[in-house]
Design a protein around this motif. Structure first.
Motif, short mmCIF file in Angstrom:
data_model
loop_
_atom_site.label_atom_id
_atom_site.label_comp_id
_atom_site.label_asym_id
_atom_site.label_seq_id
_atom_site.Cartn_x
_atom_site.Cartn_y
_atom_site.Cartn_z
N THR A 1 -4.01 -0.67 -6.95
CA THR A 1 -3.95 0.79 -6.87
C THR A 1 -3.16 1.42 -8.01
OG1 THR A 1 -2.05 0.56 -5.38
CG2 THR A 1 -4.21 0.78 -4.36
N ASN A 2 -2.27 0.62 -8.61
CA ASN A 2 -1.46 1.13 -9.71
C ASN A 2 -1.37 0.07 -10.80
OD1 ASN A 2 0.28 2.44 -11.42
ND2 ASN A 2 2.07 2.33 -10.04
N GLN B 1 0.81 -1.22 0.00
CA GLN B 1 0.00 0.00 0.00
C GLN B 1 0.84 1.27 0.00
OE1 GLN B 1 -2.42 -0.72 3.45
NE2 GLN B 1 -3.89 -2.01 2.34
#
Length: 453
Positions: free
Chosen positions: A170-171, A138
């Motif tokens: 998230t990416n 994260q």
């Protein structure tokens, strides 16, 4: 012999060495590609099979192949593109440059979608490692490098894939590579042979996250270690995440001290063997994943007796599940004990310590009869049936001969044989009664293994 004939001969020999069930499950899905440059190239359908075969069976495969071709070969694994493309998962950017007709080398295969933080069973033995890995995913680059160490088969690779899967949530455009140290070394050597070291360096020094498994394999390979050292520095200076696993803590690695000091400057966590409760939870999760019908007392028995690592724990569950399906048998503790006997931790089951008196005590309590009734001439169902149960258990839990067992019940050995076979048949055909017997066995063994005094 061509490659297909060689592989068929390997499978035939392995059926004798490790069993037909193991070969059908782990070896049969593999496709032999070629033997080139002293290397056997195998195409595997997924990373789980790749990991299992490398850890459990690679040395056996090498030995058999050497006996067939007359020389030792290395093994390289390639992931089938067709298999990888059936799952909507991400893979490293370098994979996209490969033509669809070719297999993808396992250093760049699709991350295992089953290896996530949610599927990682957390316990006291791995809680810090799990929490730290999630934080790394994260907040990439904040805890750098992240070093995970443990004995083999305790979940390091699971956490590496979980970090990749979580980071890509998230990416999605993140450039992430998972690679075993041995493969890193082989690719570096190939780049030197092909005079393409800059291509190799560009590939690994322009990543967002490098996941390197089993760093201990770099020991003694000075040029590869030097190359990794510079790769490490390049990624670290760019604030890119580096995650490394090993079978020992950083200070015990026989690497250059400047490399060890880099590892010590980051976050190091260890994973210990899970406790009984965690092992039971892991087995229950895997049971649901594989859709096996195995009662909780058998699950507990496996968890109590297989303590080496999680990979072997799951392997035993798969073996038991497939045995029951293939043989159309109800899973009993006695049957499971025989199936996984080679995996049981020495000293866990000392059946010589189980006495027939302890068996009688447990059965008499279960069926509410007096101990003296076991030797009684009475043949009423209320007495005869518990006596038969006790004889069956005595046959399975002690090393006494049939005549010796008979003496404990004032019966001859033919009566013992009748009782044994009758109860065995009921165990195999009646799931409820099977559960009753398993509970009795667990209780008897708990009494037998409890500390004296």
């Amino acid at each position: 012999m061509d490659i297909k004939e060689i592989w068929l001969a390997v499978l035939k020999k392995l059926e004798t060495d490790i069993g037909l069930g193991e070969v059908e499950m782990w070896m049969r899905p593999i496709k032999p590609l070629s033997i080139e440059d002293e290397t056997l190239k195998l195409e595997v359908p997924d990373s789980m099979i790749c990991d299992t075969v490398k850890d459990r069976y690679e040395e056996k495969i090498k030995t058999v192949v050497a006996s067939l071709v007359g020389r030792q070969l290395k093994i390289n694994y390639f992931l089938s593109v067709a298999s990888a493309e059936t799952k909507p998962v991400h893979r490293a950017a370098a994979v996209k440059e490969e033509p669809h007709s070719a297999p993808v080398h396992t250093s760049h295969f699709a991350f295992n979608p089953n290896y996530t933080f949610d599927t990682f069973i957390e316990g006291a033995s791995n809680r810090f490692a799990h929490a730290s890995a999630r934080d790394v995913a994260q907040n990439p680059g904040r805890s750098n490098p992240f070093f995970i160490y443990s004995a083999p088969g305790l979940g390091k690779t699971h956490l590496l894939h979980a970090i990749a899967n979580e980071t890509l949530k998230t990416n999605p455009s993140a450039h992430i590579v998972y690679i075993a140290s041995e493969t890193f070394v082989n690719e570096y050597i190939e780049s030197l042979q092909n005079k393409t070291p800059e291509t190799f360096r560009n590939k690994y020094r322009k990543l967002d996250c490098l996941l390197l498994d089993d760093i201990q394999f770099l020991v003694g390979k000075d040029r590869s270690e030097e190359e990794f050292f510079h790769t490490f520095n390049s990624l670290s200076d760019s604030k890119k995440q580096i995650v490394v696993t090993s079978d020992r803590p950083p200070k015990d690695l026989l690497l250059n001290q400047r490399m060890v000091s880099r590892f010590l400057s980051g976050l190091s966590v260890d994973i210990k063997m899970p406790d009984l409760e965690t092992r039971i939870a892991i087995l229950r999760q895997k049971k649901e994943l594989h859709k096996f019908s195995i009662p909780d007392d058998v699950i507990t028995f496996i968890a109590e007796n297989v303590r080496k690592n999680i990979r072997e724990l799951e392997g035993c569950l798969i073996t038991v599940g497939n045995y029951c399906v293939s043989m159309r048998a109800q899973p009993t503790i006695d049957m499971v004990k025989e199936v996984i006997k080679d995996h049981m931790t020495p000293g866990d089951q000392d059946e010589a310590k189980i006495s027939i008196d302890a068996i009688k005590a447990a059965v008499s309590e279960k069926y509410n009869i007096d101990l003296k009734d076991f030797k009684s001439p009475r043949k009423t169902e209320a007495i005869a049936f518990p006596r038969q149960v006790a004889m069956y258990l005595s046959c399975n839990l002690t090393d006494k001969s049939l005549p010796d067992i008979g003496e404990f019940f004032n019966r001859d050995h033919t009566t013992v044989i009748f009782a044994r076979d009758k109860i065995k048949q009921m165990v195999l055909t009646d799931p409820y009664f099977n559960e009753v017997i398993n509970q009795l066995i667990a209780k008897i063994k708990n009494v037998g293994n409890s500390p004296k005094g």
